[in-house]
Write a protein that holds these residues in place. Sequence first.
Motif, PDB file in Angstrom:
ATOM      1  N   UNK A 210      92.269  18.935  79.502  1.00  0.00           N
ATOM      2  CA  UNK A 210      93.025  20.057  78.933  1.00  0.00           C
ATOM      3  C   UNK A 210      92.896  21.296  79.807  1.00  0.00           C
ATOM      4  N   UNK A 211      91.700  21.534  80.327  1.00  0.00           N
ATOM      5  CA  UNK A 211      91.504  22.694  81.195  1.00  0.00           C
ATOM      6  C   UNK A 211      92.345  22.567  82.464  1.00  0.00           C
ATOM      7  N   UNK A 212      92.417  21.360  83.014  1.00  0.00           N
ATOM      8  CA  UNK A 212      93.141  21.145  84.269  1.00  0.00           C
ATOM      9  C   UNK A 212      94.653  21.103  84.082  1.00  0.00           C
ATOM     10  N   UNK A 213      95.110  20.563  82.950  1.00  0.00           N
ATOM     11  CA  UNK A 213      96.557  20.366  82.764  1.00  0.00           C
ATOM     12  C   UNK A 213      97.196  21.334  81.774  1.00  0.00           C
ATOM     13  N   UNK A 214      96.377  21.937  80.916  1.00  0.00           N
ATOM     14  CA  UNK A 214      96.913  22.803  79.877  1.00  0.00           C
ATOM     15  C   UNK A 214      97.454  22.039  78.685  1.00  0.00           C
ATOM     16  N   UNK A 215      97.267  20.723  78.670  1.00  0.00           N
ATOM     17  CA  UNK A 215      97.764  19.884  77.575  1.00  0.00           C
ATOM     18  C   UNK A 215      96.595  19.135  76.938  1.00  0.00           C
ATOM     19  N   UNK A 216      96.674  18.980  75.634  1.00  0.00           N
ATOM     20  CA  UNK A 216      95.660  18.222  74.906  1.00  0.00           C
ATOM     21  C   UNK A 216      96.173  16.793  74.770  1.00  0.00           C
ATOM     22  N   UNK A 217      95.540  15.846  75.477  1.00  0.00           N
ATOM     23  CA  UNK A 217      96.053  14.467  75.521  1.00  0.00           C
ATOM     24  C   UNK A 217      95.006  13.440  75.103  1.00  0.00           C
ATOM     25  N   UNK A 218      94.232  13.735  74.070  1.00  0.00           N
ATOM     26  CA  UNK A 218      93.199  12.781  73.677  1.00  0.00           C
ATOM     27  C   UNK A 218      93.772  11.463  73.180  1.00  0.00           C
ATOM     28  N   UNK A 219      94.980  11.509  72.629  1.00  0.00           N
ATOM     29  CA  UNK A 219      95.610  10.271  72.169  1.00  0.00           C
ATOM     30  C   UNK A 219      95.813   9.289  73.306  1.00  0.00           C
ATOM     31  N   UNK A 220      96.250   9.796  74.448  1.00  0.00           N
ATOM     32  CA  UNK A 220      96.459   8.942  75.620  1.00  0.00           C
ATOM     33  C   UNK A 220      95.125   8.380  76.109  1.00  0.00           C
ATOM     34  N   UNK A 221      94.117   9.239  76.192  1.00  0.00           N
ATOM     35  CA  UNK A 221      92.820   8.790  76.716  1.00  0.00           C
ATOM     36  C   UNK A 221      92.160   7.777  75.787  1.00  0.00           C
ATOM     37  N   UNK A 222      92.157   8.049  74.493  1.00  0.00           N
ATOM     38  CA  UNK A 222      91.535   7.108  73.567  1.00  0.00           C
ATOM     39  C   UNK A 222      92.366   5.830  73.436  1.00  0.00           C
ATOM     40  N   UNK A 223      93.696   5.955  73.574  1.00  0.00           N
ATOM     41  CA  UNK A 223      94.548   4.759  73.584  1.00  0.00           C
ATOM     42  C   UNK A 223      94.267   3.882  74.790  1.00  0.00           C
ATOM     43  N   UNK A 224      94.062   4.506  75.953  1.00  0.00           N
ATOM     44  CA  UNK A 224      93.728   3.752  77.165  1.00  0.00           C
ATOM     45  C   UNK A 224      92.375   3.055  77.005  1.00  0.00           C
ATOM     46  N   UNK A 225      91.440   3.731  76.363  1.00  0.00           N
ATOM     47  CA  UNK A 225      90.123   3.116  76.124  1.00  0.00           C
ATOM     48  C   UNK A 225      90.256   1.923  75.190  1.00  0.00           C
TER      49      UNK A 225
ATOM     50  N   UNK B  47      80.781  25.070  80.654  1.00  0.00           N
ATOM     51  CA  UNK B  47      81.699  25.978  81.361  1.00  0.00           C
ATOM     52  C   UNK B  47      83.148  25.646  81.006  1.00  0.00           C
ATOM     53  N   UNK B  48      83.452  24.366  80.879  1.00  0.00           N
ATOM     54  CA  UNK B  48      84.798  23.944  80.476  1.00  0.00           C
ATOM     55  C   UNK B  48      85.124  24.463  79.090  1.00  0.00           C
ATOM     56  N   UNK B  49      84.181  24.325  78.159  1.00  0.00           N
ATOM     57  CA  UNK B  49      84.414  24.800  76.794  1.00  0.00           C
ATOM     58  C   UNK B  49      84.608  26.317  76.751  1.00  0.00           C
ATOM     59  N   UNK B  50      83.825  27.044  77.543  1.00  0.00           N
ATOM     60  CA  UNK B  50      83.987  28.504  77.602  1.00  0.00           C
ATOM     61  C   UNK B  50      85.374  28.872  78.151  1.00  0.00           C
ATOM     62  N   UNK B  51      85.779  28.203  79.214  1.00  0.00           N
ATOM     63  CA  UNK B  51      87.087  28.480  79.817  1.00  0.00           C
ATOM     64  C   UNK B  51      88.230  28.155  78.840  1.00  0.00           C
TER      65      UNK B  51
END
Length: 125
Positions: free
Chosen positions: A26-41, A113-117
């Motif tokens: 999300x920090x790198x792309x600006x998009x929240x994509x947990x569905x894609x990541x957990x689906x891939x897992x 640091x990611x969470x703070x950003x």
Amino acid sequence: VIAHLFSAAPSIMTGSMLGDITDLDELETGKRREGILFGAESLAYKMVNGLGPFIAGLLIELANITPEMQPGEAPQHTIMVLGLGQGATSAALLLAAILLIARYNLTREQHEATLRALAERRHST
């Protein structure tokens, strides 16, 4: 028994690691994509579960096991193919797992640091 005792930790860690990776993504792309990541897992898990029976079938074919074989009557070739096949397959899958997990190098400090950003980004919008 020992294998099953230690099998819970990877299951728990995978979810936690994917959550951390989701934040970084999300920090790198600006998009929240947990569905894609957990689906891939989930897809990877299903593929690995199908791999076991597939490899077992190949080993049975290579070992020339037939329904007529009786316990204790297997030829030496059959025993060698099954033993070497099981050992080599286990070693190869373990090595693959080690190589893949070694790529995960996110430290606690990096994640914080990611969470703070992310928090700063959300508050500024």
